[in-house]
Scaffold this active site. Structure first.
Site, PDB file in Angstrom:
ATOM      1  N   ASP A 141       0.870  -1.192   0.000  1.00 48.03           N
ATOM      2  CA  ASP A 141       0.000   0.000   0.000  1.00 48.03           C
ATOM      3  C   ASP A 141       0.898   1.230   0.000  1.00 48.03           C
ATOM      4  OD1 ASP A 141      -2.092   2.010   0.805  1.00 48.03           O
ATOM      5  OD2 ASP A 141      -3.278   0.232   1.244  1.00 48.03           O
ATOM      6  N   ASP A 192       3.410   1.480  -4.502  1.00 44.50           N
ATOM      7  CA  ASP A 192       2.471   2.226  -5.338  1.00 44.50           C
ATOM      8  C   ASP A 192       2.236   1.348  -6.554  1.00 44.50           C
ATOM      9  OD1 ASP A 192       1.261   3.764  -7.277  1.00 44.50           O
ATOM     10  OD2 ASP A 192       2.409   5.577  -6.844  1.00 44.50           O
ATOM     11  N   TYR A 213     -13.179   5.767 -14.083  1.00 41.81           N
ATOM     12  CA  TYR A 213     -13.314   4.619 -13.172  1.00 41.81           C
ATOM     13  C   TYR A 213     -13.991   3.458 -13.895  1.00 41.81           C
ATOM     14  CZ  TYR A 213     -14.598   2.055  -8.892  1.00 41.81           C
ATOM     15  OH  TYR A 213     -14.756   1.101  -7.919  1.00 41.81           O
ATOM     16  N   LYS A 261     -12.444  -0.238 -14.830  1.00 44.80           N
ATOM     17  CA  LYS A 261     -13.012  -1.449 -14.235  1.00 44.80           C
ATOM     18  C   LYS A 261     -13.477  -2.430 -15.317  1.00 44.80           C
ATOM     19  CE  LYS A 261     -12.208  -0.366  -9.971  1.00 44.80           C
ATOM     20  NZ  LYS A 261     -11.182  -1.087  -9.216  1.00 44.80           N
ATOM     21  N   THR A 267     -16.759   1.440   2.978  1.00 42.70           N
ATOM     22  CA  THR A 267     -15.302   1.608   3.149  1.00 42.70           C
ATOM     23  C   THR A 267     -14.971   3.100   3.123  1.00 42.70           C
ATOM     24  OG1 THR A 267     -14.793   1.708   0.800  1.00 42.70           O
ATOM     25  CG2 THR A 267     -14.948  -0.504   1.778  1.00 42.70           C
TER      26      THR A 267
HETATM   27  P1  NAD Z   1     -10.439   2.360   0.043  1.00 42.97           P
HETATM   28  O1  NAD Z   1     -10.211   3.719  -0.506  1.00 42.97           O
HETATM   29  O2  NAD Z   1     -11.221   2.208   1.275  1.00 42.97           O
HETATM   30  O3  NAD Z   1      -9.040   1.602   0.194  1.00 42.97           O
HETATM   31  C1  NAD Z   1      -8.149   1.595  -0.908  1.00 42.97           C
HETATM   32  C2  NAD Z   1      -6.741   1.310  -0.437  1.00 42.97           C
HETATM   33  O4  NAD Z   1      -5.893   1.387  -1.600  1.00 42.97           O
HETATM   34  C3  NAD Z   1      -6.197   2.332   0.560  1.00 42.97           C
HETATM   35  O5  NAD Z   1      -5.535   1.664   1.618  1.00 42.97           O
HETATM   36  C4  NAD Z   1      -5.224   3.178  -0.264  1.00 42.97           C
HETATM   37  O6  NAD Z   1      -4.133   3.686   0.509  1.00 42.97           O
HETATM   38  C5  NAD Z   1      -4.736   2.153  -1.273  1.00 42.97           C
HETATM   39  N1  NAD Z   1      -4.205   2.766  -2.502  1.00 42.97           N
HETATM   40  C6  NAD Z   1      -4.686   3.819  -3.196  1.00 42.97           C
HETATM   41  N2  NAD Z   1      -3.885   4.097  -4.241  1.00 42.97           N
HETATM   42  C7  NAD Z   1      -2.878   3.189  -4.204  1.00 42.97           C
HETATM   43  C8  NAD Z   1      -1.734   2.954  -4.992  1.00 42.97           C
HETATM   44  N3  NAD Z   1      -1.452   3.732  -6.051  1.00 42.97           N
HETATM   45  N4  NAD Z   1      -0.912   1.926  -4.680  1.00 42.97           N
HETATM   46  C9  NAD Z   1      -1.179   1.138  -3.601  1.00 42.97           C
HETATM   47  N5  NAD Z   1      -2.236   1.331  -2.793  1.00 42.97           N
HETATM   48  C10 NAD Z   1      -3.082   2.341  -3.101  1.00 42.97           C
HETATM   49  O7  NAD Z   1     -11.148   1.525  -1.152  1.00 42.97           O
HETATM   50  P2  NAD Z   1     -12.128   0.262  -1.096  1.00 42.97           P
HETATM   51  O8  NAD Z   1     -13.518   0.756  -1.109  1.00 42.97           O
HETATM   52  O9  NAD Z   1     -11.692  -0.706  -0.078  1.00 42.97           O
HETATM   53  O10 NAD Z   1     -11.879  -0.318  -2.566  1.00 42.97           O
HETATM   54  C11 NAD Z   1     -10.973  -1.351  -2.838  1.00 42.97           C
HETATM   55  C12 NAD Z   1     -11.180  -1.791  -4.284  1.00 42.97           C
HETATM   56  O11 NAD Z   1     -12.539  -2.208  -4.469  1.00 42.97           O
HETATM   57  C13 NAD Z   1     -10.937  -0.669  -5.291  1.00 42.97           C
HETATM   58  O12 NAD Z   1     -10.304  -1.204  -6.438  1.00 42.97           O
HETATM   59  C14 NAD Z   1     -12.337  -0.208  -5.626  1.00 42.97           C
HETATM   60  O13 NAD Z   1     -12.423   0.376  -6.895  1.00 42.97           O
HETATM   61  C15 NAD Z   1     -13.105  -1.505  -5.551  1.00 42.97           C
HETATM   62  N6  NAD Z   1     -14.540  -1.317  -5.317  1.00 42.97           N
HETATM   63  C16 NAD Z   1     -14.986  -0.716  -4.185  1.00 42.97           C
HETATM   64  C17 NAD Z   1     -16.348  -0.545  -4.020  1.00 42.97           C
HETATM   65  C18 NAD Z   1     -16.929   0.118  -2.790  1.00 42.97           C
HETATM   66  O14 NAD Z   1     -18.131   0.355  -2.755  1.00 42.97           O
HETATM   67  N7  NAD Z   1     -16.178   0.408  -1.768  1.00 42.97           N
HETATM   68  C19 NAD Z   1     -17.243  -0.986  -5.011  1.00 42.97           C
HETATM   69  C20 NAD Z   1     -16.730  -1.592  -6.147  1.00 42.97           C
HETATM   70  C21 NAD Z   1     -15.374  -1.752  -6.295  1.00 42.97           C
END
Ligand code: NAD
Length: 245
Positions: free
Chosen positions: A42, A60, A152, A156, A187
């Protein structure tokens, strides 16, 4: 109904990107419960986990150098990699006519190139490990469109098809690749979002609620473990019925 701990990932090494928060964090906790060695990559150093210790690497996902360092570290430290959860992701909200190219490219570099790099650097070590399971984070918006969030949704959709490509390409290496399609999950990503967007997506979800991150983590655990041994190039849809409409 309670979940039973069965040591489903005992003896395996897992790398979870974006594991400091949200879905990635819940998955790290779930994997620890099931006996995995968990490496979290992360850009943010995580707070401690309830279920044990993870090995944190600063990563990253859009950086080739960071990927090279992370995989070298895992190889040196554990000599194998069995599960990769390409979970890190970001979201921008503009439509195609509104978005500037910089914002577009940022989403692409993290959500799309990041997933490609994760597989590019992990597959050789997984192959040496005798195979493995890769889960790539897409979204319900990798399957269908909605207003706004153009970059986005484009990334995806790319993750969804990239996963099918990799599933077919690496099938003889015993590497399974599936994509994950969550609906609204509670989240930090959702919490930072405009209330109106969240209300709209919850209203469009037949179950009428957001899920807890653990409800997604359970599905990732299934895809990571041997319980899903005949599943590859497929889609784990965890969306309270959104895509069924
Ligand atoms: P979040 O923002 O709560 O957590 C994301 C994590 O990714 C964080 O810890 C952040 O520090 C890390 N991050 C961001 N950029 C980064 C990088 N360049 N390199 C490494 N780490 C990085 O997000 P989430 O809601 O837990 O989402 C996780 C995944 O699920 C994402 O791909 C998101 O698109 C997908 N998703 C989430 C939802 C939702 O409703 N939360 C729905 C569909 C898909």
């Amino acid at each position: 109904m309670s979940e039973q701990q069965q040591g489903r990932l005992e003896g395996s090494v897992s790398l979870i990107t974006g594991g400091a928060n949200g879905i990635g964090r819940a998955t790290a906790e779930r994997f620890l419960e099931e006996g995995a060695v968990v490496v979290v990559g992360d850009i943010e150093e995580p707070d401690s986990y309830e279920e044990g210790e993870v090995d944190y690497v600063e990563l990253d996902v859009s950086s080739q150098d960071d990927w090279e360092d992370a995989i070298t570290h895992i190889d040196d430290e554990y000599g194998e990699l069995d599960v990769l959860f390409n979970n890190a992701g970001i979201i921008s909200y503009d439509s195609i006519t509104e978005i500037d190219v910089e914002t577009w490219e940022r989403d692409v570099s993290v959500n799309q190139t990041g997933v490609m790099l994760g597989m590019k650097y992990s597959v050789p070590l997984m192959r040496e490990s005798g195979g493995g399971s890769i889960i790539n984070s897409s979204s319900i918006w990798g399957n269908v469109g909605a207003e706004g969030t153009a970059a986005y949704q484009a990334t995806k959709g790319a993750v969804r098809n990239m996963s099918k490509n990799a599933a077919i390409t690496y099938v003889d290496d015993d590497i399974r690749v599936n994509s994950l399609h969550p609906g609204p999950i509670d989240t930090p990503l959702m919490q930072a979002q405009d209330d109106a967007i969240n209300e709209e997506v919850i209203e469009a979800t037949p179950m009428g609620r957001m899920a807890e991150p653990r409800e997604v983590a359970n599905a990732v655990l299934f895809a990571a473990s041997d319980e899903s041994s005949f599943m590859t190039g497929s889609e784990l849809v965890i969306d309270g019925g959104y895509l069924a409409q």
